[in-house]
Scaffold this active site. Structure first.
Site, PDB file in Angstrom:
ATOM      1  N   ARG A  45       0.855  -1.190   0.000  1.00  0.00           N
ATOM      2  CA  ARG A  45       0.000   0.000   0.000  1.00  0.00           C
ATOM      3  C   ARG A  45       0.895   1.246   0.000  1.00  0.00           C
ATOM      4  NH1 ARG A  45      -3.502  -2.643  -1.753  1.00  0.00           N
ATOM      5  NH2 ARG A  45      -5.432  -3.280  -0.733  1.00  0.00           N
ATOM      6  N   HIS A  92      -1.799   0.708  -9.890  1.00  0.00           N
ATOM      7  CA  HIS A  92      -2.417  -0.296  -9.002  1.00  0.00           C
ATOM      8  C   HIS A  92      -2.995  -1.449  -9.837  1.00  0.00           C
ATOM      9  CE1 HIS A  92      -4.367  -0.938  -4.816  1.00  0.00           C
ATOM     10  NE2 HIS A  92      -4.135  -2.099  -5.412  1.00  0.00           N
TER      11      HIS A  92
HETATM   12  P1  NDP Z   1      -2.062 -12.055   3.970  1.00  0.00           P
HETATM   13  O1  NDP Z   1      -2.917 -11.493   5.051  1.00  0.00           O
HETATM   14  O2  NDP Z   1      -2.353 -13.408   3.437  1.00  0.00           O
HETATM   15  O3  NDP Z   1      -0.521 -12.047   4.426  1.00  0.00           O
HETATM   16  C1  NDP Z   1       0.041 -10.971   5.134  1.00  0.00           C
HETATM   17  C2  NDP Z   1       1.482 -11.340   5.504  1.00  0.00           C
HETATM   18  O4  NDP Z   1       2.090 -10.193   6.123  1.00  0.00           O
HETATM   19  C3  NDP Z   1       1.576 -12.504   6.506  1.00  0.00           C
HETATM   20  O5  NDP Z   1       2.672 -13.334   6.176  1.00  0.00           O
HETATM   21  C4  NDP Z   1       1.845 -11.776   7.829  1.00  0.00           C
HETATM   22  O6  NDP Z   1       2.582 -12.509   8.772  1.00  0.00           O
HETATM   23  C5  NDP Z   1       2.685 -10.598   7.364  1.00  0.00           C
HETATM   24  N1  NDP Z   1       2.626  -9.501   8.340  1.00  0.00           N
HETATM   25  C6  NDP Z   1       1.555  -8.785   8.722  1.00  0.00           C
HETATM   26  N2  NDP Z   1       1.905  -7.883   9.671  1.00  0.00           N
HETATM   27  C7  NDP Z   1       3.236  -8.048   9.873  1.00  0.00           C
HETATM   28  C8  NDP Z   1       4.176  -7.420  10.718  1.00  0.00           C
HETATM   29  N3  NDP Z   1       3.832  -6.438  11.566  1.00  0.00           N
HETATM   30  N4  NDP Z   1       5.460  -7.848  10.685  1.00  0.00           N
HETATM   31  C9  NDP Z   1       5.835  -8.855   9.847  1.00  0.00           C
HETATM   32  N5  NDP Z   1       4.979  -9.492   8.993  1.00  0.00           N
HETATM   33  C10 NDP Z   1       3.700  -9.087   9.014  1.00  0.00           C
HETATM   34  O7  NDP Z   1      -2.114 -10.969   2.778  1.00  0.00           O
HETATM   35  P2  NDP Z   1      -1.989 -11.197   1.202  1.00  0.00           P
HETATM   36  O8  NDP Z   1      -0.728 -11.930   0.925  1.00  0.00           O
HETATM   37  O9  NDP Z   1      -3.265 -11.731   0.659  1.00  0.00           O
HETATM   38  O10 NDP Z   1      -1.890  -9.663   0.698  1.00  0.00           O
HETATM   39  C11 NDP Z   1      -0.882  -8.795   1.177  1.00  0.00           C
HETATM   40  C12 NDP Z   1      -1.166  -7.369   0.764  1.00  0.00           C
HETATM   41  O11 NDP Z   1      -0.895  -7.192  -0.617  1.00  0.00           O
HETATM   42  C13 NDP Z   1      -2.630  -6.917   0.897  1.00  0.00           C
HETATM   43  O12 NDP Z   1      -2.934  -6.556   2.227  1.00  0.00           O
HETATM   44  C14 NDP Z   1      -2.677  -5.739  -0.023  1.00  0.00           C
HETATM   45  O13 NDP Z   1      -2.320  -4.564   0.684  1.00  0.00           O
HETATM   46  C15 NDP Z   1      -1.602  -6.034  -1.056  1.00  0.00           C
HETATM   47  N6  NDP Z   1      -2.186  -6.318  -2.374  1.00  0.00           N
HETATM   48  C16 NDP Z   1      -1.852  -5.517  -3.443  1.00  0.00           C
HETATM   49  C17 NDP Z   1      -2.354  -5.748  -4.695  1.00  0.00           C
HETATM   50  C18 NDP Z   1      -1.949  -4.920  -5.856  1.00  0.00           C
HETATM   51  O14 NDP Z   1      -2.503  -5.077  -6.956  1.00  0.00           O
HETATM   52  N7  NDP Z   1      -0.968  -4.041  -5.712  1.00  0.00           N
HETATM   53  C19 NDP Z   1      -3.287  -6.870  -4.951  1.00  0.00           C
HETATM   54  C20 NDP Z   1      -3.555  -7.665  -3.782  1.00  0.00           C
HETATM   55  C21 NDP Z   1      -3.019  -7.390  -2.548  1.00  0.00           C
HETATM   56  P3  NDP Z   1       1.986 -13.885   9.429  1.00  0.00           P
HETATM   57  O15 NDP Z   1       1.981 -14.879   8.289  1.00  0.00           O
HETATM   58  O16 NDP Z   1       2.966 -14.216  10.468  1.00  0.00           O
HETATM   59  O17 NDP Z   1       0.616 -13.548   9.909  1.00  0.00           O
END
Ligand code: NDP
Length: 309
Positions: free
Chosen positions: A224, A272
């Protein structure tokens, strides 16, 4: 018949979703915000819902993001505290994998340099660097990040991954938690951001992070816009600490035509577009969760309100 309110500022998306729900989830009635029947809706399917719209639904039982992220739901704080779910589309992974592969290859194989050279009619070959000596780091190892990390490892890159909790991923050097962040960043040639936007991750792409990477590293921000500190990026590009930045997401979207980022040397801007769930998948996944809601079954892809993702 259950009623689903489709809420977004993006009118084209609303039209596309109405069509997809009619075709792939005909058992649901969809309404828009200007329809008085919104008062009967139990479910809201949202992408940047305008402020106040969730408050129009006294029977609201479920808020469904029509994307992977849920941070955009904060644009409307008028809803009741109900479960929040998101869409997880396997094709989403494919689109994101293609995008990130392109971004990494662009720098690994010096396409950014030769594109600049062509503008000056300048022929210069750069030494070919094996993928294994190119260190790539993926922040966020969730549904998307873990697929990207595995794909890059499969292509031969040396891959570090970072998440909140520990896990094992074949071929990936996994780090977890704040205490291992510096170790994860150390000497990376490319840093890819696939974190959700939460209070813990906001502003994570900043000077301190850039300074831990290899000199002349690259960042790819597909998380983001609010993850990135723009002034720090400009300084890091000007000093050469960063060689380039591929940016797909921005604090304000669309990026305004007069935004200086468009013309900042080293920055590649995409609108995006890294990856989007198909409208069919959105309709089917929302419909399945509506069914589960009424059957009292656990909801799919439910967001943890304490973690914010
Ligand atoms: P998930 O919720 O499946 O995965 C999030 C990951 O981030 C997990 O591995 C989580 O760790 C990790 N995480 C969250 N908070 C922290 C932190 N404080 N410190 C370290 N690691 C952290 O999300 P997705 O993979 O589905 O999507 C990720 C993001 O990608 C979305 O939220 C969105 O913002 C972005 N996105 C962008 C798109 C685009 O077209 N540009 C399209 C789709 C998504 P843990 O596994 O330990 O919980």
């Amino acid at each position: 018949m259950s009623t689903v309110a489709l809420l977004s500022r993006d009118t084209l998306l609303l039209t596309q979703l109405q069509k997809a729900f009619a075709e792939h989830a005909p058992q649901l009635r969809t309404v828009l915000a200007d329809d008085p029947a919104i008062a009967e809706a139990q479910v809201a399917a949202c992408w940047f819902p305008p402020e106040g719209h969730l408050g129009l639904m006294p029977h609201l039982q479920l808020v469904h993001s029509v994307a992977a992220g849920v941070d955009h739901l904060a644009t409307d704080r008028s809803g009741a505290a109900v479960p929040v779910c998101r869409v997880v589309d396997p094709d989403h992974r494919r689109g994101m994998t293609e995008y990130v592969r392109w971004a990494v290859l662009n720098f690994h194989r010096d396409f950014d340099r030769v594109a600049r050279q062509q503008r000056d009619n300048h022929w210069l070959r750069h030494p070919q660097r094996p993928a294994a000596s190119f260190k790539v780091g993926v922040m966020g190892l969730g549904s998307l990040g873990s697929a990207i990390a595995s794909d890059l490892a499969g292509a031969g890159y040396a891959v570090n991954g970072w998440a909140r909790s520990m896990r094992t991923l074949q071929g990936i050097n996994v780090f977890n938690g704040d205490s291992q962040f510096d170790g994860f960043l150390d000497g990376l040639d490319v840093l890819i951001n696939l974190l959700p936007l939460t209070e813990a991750t906001r502003g994570i792409l900043c000077r301190k992070t850039f300074d831990a990477l290899a000199f002349g590293a690259v960042i790819v921000n597909v998380g983001r816009g609010q993850h990135l500190h723009i002034d720090d990026l400009r300084q890091a590009l000007a000093s050469g600490q960063l060689r380039g930045a591929v940016l797909d997401v921005f604090e304000q979207e669309p990026l305004t035509p007069n935004d200086p980022l468009w013309q900042t040397p080293g920055v590649i801007i995409t609108p995006h577009m890294a990856s989007a769930a198909s409208h069919e998948c959105i309709a089917r996944q929302v419909a399945e969760n509506v069914r589960r809601l009424h059957a009292g079954e656990p909801l799919n892809n439910r967001v943890d309100p304490a973690l914010g993702y």
